[in-house]
Design an enzyme around this catalytic site. Sequence first.
Site, PDB file in Angstrom:
ATOM      1  N   TYR A   1       1.129   5.423  -0.200  1.00  0.00           N
ATOM      2  CA  TYR A   1       0.347   6.636   0.065  1.00  0.00           C
ATOM      3  C   TYR A   1       1.179   7.902  -0.138  1.00  0.00           C
ATOM      4  CZ  TYR A   1       2.843   6.245   4.502  1.00  0.00           C
ATOM      5  OH  TYR A   1       3.828   6.126   5.450  1.00  0.00           O
ATOM      6  N   GLY A   2       2.492   7.736  -0.327  1.00  0.00           N
ATOM      7  CA  GLY A   2       3.382   8.870  -0.517  1.00  0.00           C
ATOM      8  C   GLY A   2       4.361   8.603  -1.634  1.00  0.00           C
ATOM      9  N   SER A   3       5.653   8.609  -1.319  1.00  0.00           N
ATOM     10  CA  SER A   3       6.670   8.505  -2.360  1.00  0.00           C
ATOM     11  C   SER A   3       6.676   7.155  -3.066  1.00  0.00           C
ATOM     12  CB  SER A   3       8.056   8.786  -1.770  1.00  0.00           C
ATOM     13  OG  SER A   3       8.383   7.849  -0.773  1.00  0.00           O
TER      14      SER A   3
ATOM     15  N   GLU B   1      12.670   0.954   2.632  1.00  0.00           N
ATOM     16  CA  GLU B   1      11.807   1.560   3.647  1.00  0.00           C
ATOM     17  C   GLU B   1      12.303   1.370   5.078  1.00  0.00           C
ATOM     18  OE1 GLU B   1       9.084   3.478   3.137  1.00  0.00           O
ATOM     19  OE2 GLU B   1       9.653   3.428   1.028  1.00  0.00           O
TER      20      GLU B   1
ATOM     21  N   PHE C   1       0.847  -1.189   0.000  1.00  0.00           N
ATOM     22  CA  PHE C   1       0.000   0.000   0.000  1.00  0.00           C
ATOM     23  C   PHE C   1       0.885   1.242   0.000  1.00  0.00           C
ATOM     24  CE2 PHE C   1      -2.469   3.272   2.455  1.00  0.00           C
ATOM     25  CZ  PHE C   1      -3.414   3.516   1.466  1.00  0.00           C
TER      26      PHE C   1
END
Length: 241
Positions: A67-69, A142, A65
């Site tokens: 949601y940003g970069s 990440e 999932f």
Amino acid sequence: MTDEPASRDVTPSSLALTPELVALTIRPEPERDPEPGWTQLSEDELSDLVRRYEDESRGEPLWVFAYGSLIWKPDFDAIDHRRASAYGWHRSFCLKMTRWRGSPQQPGLMMALERGGRCDGVIYRLSEEDRAGQLRRVLFREIRFRETVDMARWVPVHTAEGKIRALTFWAGPTGDRIASKLPLDEVAHILARACGHAGSCAEYLFNTVQHLEQFGIRDRNLWRLQQLVADEIRQIHDVAA
């Protein structure tokens, strides 16, 4: 804290935060060592994490999932993607950083998922042919440090095809690096000024909002924030609206 639908034909020119304004926030910054006290995962530790999430995927397709970069720079190979909504979470510029897109002299903020609301984003499916290799890539990107391993978690997301379990990152973070519930004008003040060797916080915001719009997603807070950041940059550099 909710997202609102938008048309897919929104262009960067629709944004108050323009590429020209973003360019004013970019400056040379040295690449610094990791945060004091942080230890990079060893190859064996990273392999253990890959096996852990492989096992926890229960043999089902593995979705991430974003949601940003990760939406605009996934750094892994995906064979499918879908719009998805994570209920009970919202985007928040709450991660303080003095590296990457910030510096010790001008700390920045990056996004994480905090509790409450709804977050619309995109899920990407990892290739089955090299699933472990692709998972390793995204985990290294990440959570490459021991101190950030807990920032990954499985979340249920809703799609047009039904409910899916997906892996996401920097969800529910806690600790000294977290600045929760900052007013948007305070966040804008920081984002308009912070820059590191990887680029500026304003650039990060611009890329995120622009690519969300391309997926037909408008995050109400981010849309307001890009206007505030644009205003801050104009004021700093004495640029007329």
